[in-house]
Design a protein around this motif. Sequence first.
Motif, mmCIF file in Angstrom:
data_model
loop_
_atom_site.group_PDB
_atom_site.id
_atom_site.type_symbol
_atom_site.label_atom_id
_atom_site.label_comp_id
_atom_site.label_asym_id
_atom_site.label_seq_id
_atom_site.Cartn_x
_atom_site.Cartn_y
_atom_site.Cartn_z
ATOM 1 N N ALA A 25 0.837 -1.197 0.000
ATOM 2 C CA ALA A 25 0.000 0.000 0.000
ATOM 3 C C ALA A 25 0.874 1.249 0.000
ATOM 4 O O ALA A 25 1.978 1.259 0.545
ATOM 5 N N ALA A 26 0.374 2.277 -0.624
ATOM 6 C CA ALA A 26 1.100 3.545 -0.638
ATOM 7 C C ALA A 26 1.186 4.073 0.787
ATOM 8 O O ALA A 26 0.263 3.885 1.580
ATOM 9 N N PRO A 27 2.278 4.713 1.136
ATOM 10 C CA PRO A 27 2.398 5.234 2.495
ATOM 11 C C PRO A 27 1.331 6.297 2.761
ATOM 12 O O PRO A 27 0.957 7.051 1.871
ATOM 13 N N LEU A 28 0.858 6.311 3.972
ATOM 14 C CA LEU A 28 -0.147 7.275 4.390
ATOM 15 C C LEU A 28 0.490 8.655 4.476
ATOM 16 O O LEU A 28 1.577 8.807 5.022
ATOM 17 N N ALA A 29 -0.180 9.647 3.926
ATOM 18 C CA ALA A 29 0.336 11.018 3.957
ATOM 19 C C ALA A 29 -0.818 11.992 4.135
ATOM 20 O O ALA A 29 -1.936 11.742 3.693
ATOM 21 N N ILE A 30 -0.509 13.101 4.795
ATOM 22 C CA ILE A 30 -1.470 14.191 4.984
ATOM 23 C C ILE A 30 -0.928 15.406 4.239
ATOM 24 O O ILE A 30 0.237 15.753 4.384
ATOM 25 N N SER A 31 -1.784 16.048 3.447
ATOM 26 C CA SER A 31 -1.371 17.257 2.743
ATOM 27 C C SER A 31 -2.531 18.251 2.746
ATOM 28 O O SER A 31 -3.637 17.923 3.175
ATOM 29 N N GLY A 32 -2.271 19.438 2.259
ATOM 30 C CA GLY A 32 -3.317 20.448 2.106
ATOM 31 C C GLY A 32 -3.969 20.867 3.406
ATOM 32 O O GLY A 32 -5.149 21.220 3.425
ATOM 33 N N ILE A 45 -11.797 23.454 8.804
ATOM 34 C CA ILE A 45 -10.499 22.772 8.776
ATOM 35 C C ILE A 45 -10.524 21.788 7.613
ATOM 36 O O ILE A 45 -11.439 20.972 7.511
ATOM 37 N N THR A 46 -9.528 21.877 6.741
ATOM 38 C CA THR A 46 -9.452 20.964 5.600
ATOM 39 C C THR A 46 -8.095 20.266 5.590
ATOM 40 O O THR A 46 -7.094 20.815 6.034
ATOM 41 N N TYR A 47 -8.101 19.041 5.072
ATOM 42 C CA TYR A 47 -6.873 18.266 4.898
ATOM 43 C C TYR A 47 -7.149 17.195 3.854
ATOM 44 O O TYR A 47 -8.301 16.840 3.601
ATOM 45 N N THR A 48 -6.084 16.674 3.259
ATOM 46 C CA THR A 48 -6.199 15.623 2.256
ATOM 47 C C THR A 48 -5.398 14.411 2.712
ATOM 48 O O THR A 48 -4.249 14.556 3.134
ATOM 49 N N LEU A 49 -6.009 13.222 2.619
ATOM 50 C CA LEU A 49 -5.337 11.974 2.971
ATOM 51 C C LEU A 49 -5.022 11.178 1.715
ATOM 52 O O LEU A 49 -5.829 11.126 0.790
ATOM 53 N N SER A 50 -3.861 10.539 1.693
ATOM 54 C CA SER A 50 -3.483 9.701 0.557
ATOM 55 C C SER A 50 -4.202 8.353 0.595
ATOM 56 O O SER A 50 -4.294 7.659 -0.407
ATOM 57 N N ALA A 51 -4.708 7.972 1.762
ATOM 58 C CA ALA A 51 -5.459 6.732 1.941
ATOM 59 C C ALA A 51 -6.396 6.929 3.125
ATOM 60 O O ALA A 51 -6.149 7.784 3.982
ATOM 61 N N GLY A 52 -7.451 6.144 3.187
ATOM 62 C CA GLY A 52 -8.387 6.264 4.294
ATOM 63 C C GLY A 52 -7.779 5.797 5.609
ATOM 64 O O GLY A 52 -6.799 5.064 5.631
ATOM 65 N N GLY A 53 -8.389 6.228 6.700
ATOM 66 C CA GLY A 53 -7.918 5.829 8.022
ATOM 67 C C GLY A 53 -8.711 6.536 9.101
ATOM 68 O O GLY A 53 -9.749 7.140 8.829
ATOM 69 N N THR A 54 -8.211 6.458 10.315
ATOM 70 C CA THR A 54 -8.826 7.200 11.412
ATOM 71 C C THR A 54 -7.999 8.444 11.678
ATOM 72 O O THR A 54 -6.778 8.430 11.557
ATOM 73 N N VAL A 55 -8.696 9.512 12.057
ATOM 74 C CA VAL A 55 -8.052 10.817 12.171
ATOM 75 C C VAL A 55 -8.384 11.455 13.515
ATOM 76 O O VAL A 55 -9.508 11.338 14.010
ATOM 77 N N SER A 56 -7.395 12.134 14.077
ATOM 78 C CA SER A 56 -7.599 12.982 15.242
ATOM 79 C C SER A 56 -7.119 14.375 14.885
ATOM 80 O O SER A 56 -6.037 14.523 14.313
ATOM 81 N N VAL A 57 -7.931 15.379 15.204
ATOM 82 C CA VAL A 57 -7.597 16.776 14.903
ATOM 83 C C VAL A 57 -7.603 17.544 16.218
ATOM 84 O O VAL A 57 -8.589 17.507 16.959
ATOM 85 N N THR A 58 -6.496 18.220 16.490
ATOM 86 C CA THR A 58 -6.320 18.930 17.751
ATOM 87 C C THR A 58 -5.849 20.352 17.503
ATOM 88 O O THR A 58 -5.019 20.591 16.627
ATOM 89 N N ILE A 59 -6.370 21.285 18.295
ATOM 90 C CA ILE A 59 -5.911 22.672 18.290
ATOM 91 C C ILE A 59 -5.134 22.870 19.585
ATOM 92 O O ILE A 59 -5.651 22.594 20.668
ATOM 93 N N THR A 60 -3.877 23.308 19.483
ATOM 94 C CA THR A 60 -3.052 23.524 20.675
ATOM 95 C C THR A 60 -2.528 24.952 20.715
ATOM 96 O O THR A 60 -2.495 25.648 19.702
#
Length: 124
Positions: A25-32, A45-60
């Motif tokens: 499988a292609a390596p998982l990557a986050i872009s955009g 909040i927008t982001y692009t994933l190279s493959a599906g998965g589970t995501v956590s989004v945090t503001i620090t």
Amino acid sequence: MYPGQSVPFATSTRRYRIEAEPAAAAPLAISGLGMLPVRGGGRSITYTLSAGGTVSVTITSPTGRVLRRVAVGEVADRGRNQLYWDGRDERGVVVPAGLVLLQVTATNDEGAAVRASRPVVLTR
């Protein structure tokens, strides 16, 4: 020897075994990764994933203190994804103008995880 002629190499029989393996499988990557204001004081909040998965989004905060967990273990598809953040911290208080850090962590089915972060200046 003339072009097109073959030369016998050996008189013994050779056997080959061909094994097929699933493609890696292609390596998982986050872009955009981005954050834009929307009406009512919230943020998109927008982001692009190279493959599906589970995501956590945090503001620090710039010091690393968690202000808000926008998503925890949320399923996200391959491609562009979008979330809404109301601009408030974990206690429901509006986060003041200034610098925050947007962090997205994605994990695929095999357990490989990647993280992307981006500083964002909040204006009011």
